[in-house]
Design a protein around this motif. Structure first.
Motif, PDB file in Angstrom:
ATOM      1  N   SER A 148     -22.389  14.903  33.218  1.00 62.66           N
ATOM      2  CA  SER A 148     -23.599  15.415  32.581  1.00 62.66           C
ATOM      3  C   SER A 148     -23.444  16.898  32.232  1.00 62.66           C
ATOM      4  CB  SER A 148     -24.817  15.204  33.490  1.00 62.66           C
ATOM      5  OG  SER A 148     -24.693  15.924  34.695  1.00 62.66           O
ATOM      6  N   ALA A 149     -22.756  17.653  33.101  1.00 63.18           N
ATOM      7  CA  ALA A 149     -22.500  19.068  32.811  1.00 63.18           C
ATOM      8  C   ALA A 149     -21.585  19.212  31.597  1.00 63.18           C
ATOM      9  CB  ALA A 149     -21.880  19.752  34.024  1.00 63.18           C
ATOM     10  N   ILE A 150     -20.535  18.381  31.533  1.00 62.74           N
ATOM     11  CA  ILE A 150     -19.614  18.421  30.394  1.00 62.74           C
ATOM     12  C   ILE A 150     -20.339  18.070  29.102  1.00 62.74           C
ATOM     13  CG2 ILE A 150     -17.612  17.257  29.358  1.00 62.74           C
ATOM     14  CD1 ILE A 150     -16.485  16.997  32.210  1.00 62.74           C
ATOM     15  N   PHE A 151     -21.220  17.075  29.179  1.00 64.82           N
ATOM     16  CA  PHE A 151     -21.971  16.647  27.996  1.00 64.82           C
ATOM     17  C   PHE A 151     -22.844  17.789  27.467  1.00 64.82           C
ATOM     18  CE2 PHE A 151     -25.850  14.816  26.139  1.00 64.82           C
ATOM     19  CZ  PHE A 151     -25.291  14.038  25.126  1.00 64.82           C
ATOM     20  N   ILE A 152     -23.573  18.443  28.372  1.00 69.20           N
ATOM     21  CA  ILE A 152     -24.460  19.539  27.960  1.00 69.20           C
ATOM     22  C   ILE A 152     -23.658  20.713  27.412  1.00 69.20           C
ATOM     23  CG2 ILE A 152     -26.105  21.266  28.808  1.00 69.20           C
ATOM     24  CD1 ILE A 152     -27.061  19.141  30.826  1.00 69.20           C
ATOM     25  N   LEU A 153     -22.553  21.053  28.077  1.00 63.81           N
ATOM     26  CA  LEU A 153     -21.742  22.200  27.645  1.00 63.81           C
ATOM     27  C   LEU A 153     -20.983  21.908  26.357  1.00 63.81           C
ATOM     28  CD1 LEU A 153     -20.372  23.403  31.104  1.00 63.81           C
ATOM     29  CD2 LEU A 153     -22.158  24.461  29.702  1.00 63.81           C
ATOM     30  N   LEU A 165     -23.820  27.469  29.972  1.00 60.08           N
ATOM     31  CA  LEU A 165     -23.168  27.842  31.225  1.00 60.08           C
ATOM     32  C   LEU A 165     -23.730  29.141  31.789  1.00 60.08           C
ATOM     33  CD1 LEU A 165     -20.890  27.198  33.276  1.00 60.08           C
ATOM     34  CD2 LEU A 165     -19.352  28.556  31.838  1.00 60.08           C
ATOM     35  N   PHE A 166     -24.196  30.039  30.917  1.00 60.60           N
ATOM     36  CA  PHE A 166     -24.718  31.341  31.334  1.00 60.60           C
ATOM     37  C   PHE A 166     -26.242  31.354  31.411  1.00 60.60           C
ATOM     38  CE2 PHE A 166     -20.812  31.830  28.862  1.00 60.60           C
ATOM     39  CZ  PHE A 166     -19.979  32.355  29.843  1.00 60.60           C
ATOM     40  N   PHE A 216     -29.837  26.231  33.574  1.00 64.20           N
ATOM     41  CA  PHE A 216     -28.686  25.330  33.743  1.00 64.20           C
ATOM     42  C   PHE A 216     -28.080  25.503  35.131  1.00 64.20           C
ATOM     43  CE2 PHE A 216     -24.126  24.606  33.656  1.00 64.20           C
ATOM     44  CZ  PHE A 216     -24.006  23.374  33.023  1.00 64.20           C
ATOM     45  N   GLN A 217     -27.872  26.754  35.515  1.00 65.67           N
ATOM     46  CA  GLN A 217     -27.246  27.045  36.806  1.00 65.67           C
ATOM     47  C   GLN A 217     -28.112  26.553  37.968  1.00 65.67           C
ATOM     48  OE1 GLN A 217     -26.562  31.275  36.735  1.00 65.67           O
ATOM     49  NE2 GLN A 217     -25.308  31.167  34.892  1.00 65.67           N
ATOM     50  N   LEU A 218     -29.423  26.815  37.895  1.00 66.79           N
ATOM     51  CA  LEU A 218     -30.330  26.385  38.961  1.00 66.79           C
ATOM     52  C   LEU A 218     -30.409  24.864  39.047  1.00 66.79           C
ATOM     53  CD1 LEU A 218     -33.269  28.921  38.508  1.00 66.79           C
ATOM     54  CD2 LEU A 218     -31.765  28.744  40.494  1.00 66.79           C
ATOM     55  N   THR A 242     -29.820  27.160  45.868  1.00 69.66           N
ATOM     56  CA  THR A 242     -30.220  28.032  44.757  1.00 69.66           C
ATOM     57  C   THR A 242     -30.614  29.436  45.209  1.00 69.66           C
ATOM     58  OG1 THR A 242     -32.502  27.200  44.935  1.00 69.66           O
ATOM     59  CG2 THR A 242     -31.040  26.081  43.373  1.00 69.66           C
ATOM     60  N   ALA A 243     -30.596  29.691  46.523  1.00 67.70           N
ATOM     61  CA  ALA A 243     -31.076  30.976  47.043  1.00 67.70           C
ATOM     62  C   ALA A 243     -30.275  32.155  46.478  1.00 67.70           C
ATOM     63  CB  ALA A 243     -31.004  30.975  48.568  1.00 67.70           C
ATOM     64  N   PHE A 244     -28.961  31.989  46.337  1.00 65.78           N
ATOM     65  CA  PHE A 244     -28.144  33.115  45.872  1.00 65.78           C
ATOM     66  C   PHE A 244     -28.432  33.417  44.409  1.00 65.78           C
ATOM     67  CE2 PHE A 244     -25.743  29.446  44.632  1.00 65.78           C
ATOM     68  CZ  PHE A 244     -25.036  29.811  43.505  1.00 65.78           C
ATOM     69  N   LEU A 245     -28.741  32.390  43.621  1.00 68.77           N
ATOM     70  CA  LEU A 245     -29.084  32.617  42.215  1.00 68.77           C
ATOM     71  C   LEU A 245     -30.454  33.276  42.095  1.00 68.77           C
ATOM     72  CD1 LEU A 245     -27.890  29.261  40.603  1.00 68.77           C
ATOM     73  CD2 LEU A 245     -26.948  31.533  40.171  1.00 68.77           C
ATOM     74  N   ILE A 246     -31.407  32.793  42.892  1.00 70.82           N
ATOM     75  CA  ILE A 246     -32.745  33.374  42.870  1.00 70.82           C
ATOM     76  C   ILE A 246     -32.715  34.831  43.335  1.00 70.82           C
ATOM     77  CG2 ILE A 246     -35.052  33.217  43.894  1.00 70.82           C
ATOM     78  CD1 ILE A 246     -34.614  30.184  44.052  1.00 70.82           C
TER      79      ILE A 246
END
Length: 211
Positions: free
Chosen positions: A141-146, A153-154, A158-160, A206-210
């Motif tokens: 699914s990630a490959i499909f979206i990218l 990717l940025f 998407f990352q969360l 997700t804590a590190f992204l938040i």
């Protein structure tokens, strides 16, 4: 192929408008706006006071269409088609098309596209009587979206989205085993605690992204 996709997208848009008219006709304006956000991913009609109140209370995520919605659609459709004695392969094909329709209908956000691709992979595995690998389906699914948009990717959304799902499928089983919730005699308490662990797993992932 692209013409078919565009036609399918236009068809889903017309369905979305019809559903919005039904909500507006039979419900009050605040209720219609909330349902449109929860089911269709359309937040423009949510009353500003309601939206701000949900932000302040930390419940605004309820107004966002996510992978959970896609899972519900798939579950309901499979159960309904099975109750109607529709053959296995037709159940899967119909459910797959409806998932794609729902994806377009809700605006094809990253979480919905991810869940739709994963759902279709699981349906295909069920069709061909193979065991689906959740890590492979998440990766595909990630490959499909990218492939459609590499710049996703940025994107924080998407990352969360992928960080939370990856954390749930990897960390949740370990936490569940650590606390021994499967051995609880009172099943209702066990289910409640397991639900909390799912949320905790997503939060940790997700804590590190938040931050």
């Amino acid at each position: 192929f692209m013409i078919s996709i565009l036609a399918y997208a236009d068809y889903s848009l017309s369905i979305k408008k019809s559903i919005e008219k039904i909500f507006t006709k039979y419900l009050s304006k605040p209720c219609a706006g909330i349902l449109e956000a929860m089911i269709l991913g359309e937040k423009r009609n949510v009353a500003p006071l309601v939206y701000q109140s949900m932000i302040n209370s930390g419940t605004v995520h309820i107004l966002v269409v996510s992978g959970f919605n896609v899972g519900l659609v798939a579950l309901i459709m499979i159960a309904l088609l099975k109750a109607l004695n529709i053959k296995r392969k037709y159940r899967i094909v119909i459910t797959g098309f409806l998932l794609i329709l729902y994806c377009f209908l809700t605006g094809a956000s990253v979480p919905v596209v991810r869940a739709t691709v994963m759902g279709i992979i699981f349906l295909l595995a069920y069709l061909f009587k193979r065991e689906a690998d959740i890590y492979n389906s998440l990766g595909l699914s990630a490959i499909f979206i990218l492939t459609l948009n590499p710049l996703q990717l940025f994107d924080l959304g998407f990352q969360l989205s992928f960080a939370s799902v990856l954390s749930i499928i990897w960390l949740y089983p370990k936490l569940n085993k650590l606390f021994g919730l499967q051995d609880l005699k009172v099943k209702s308490i066990g289910y409640l605690c397991q639900g909390c662990l799912v949320s905790l797993s997503a939060w940790i992932g997700t804590a590190f992204l938040i931050a």
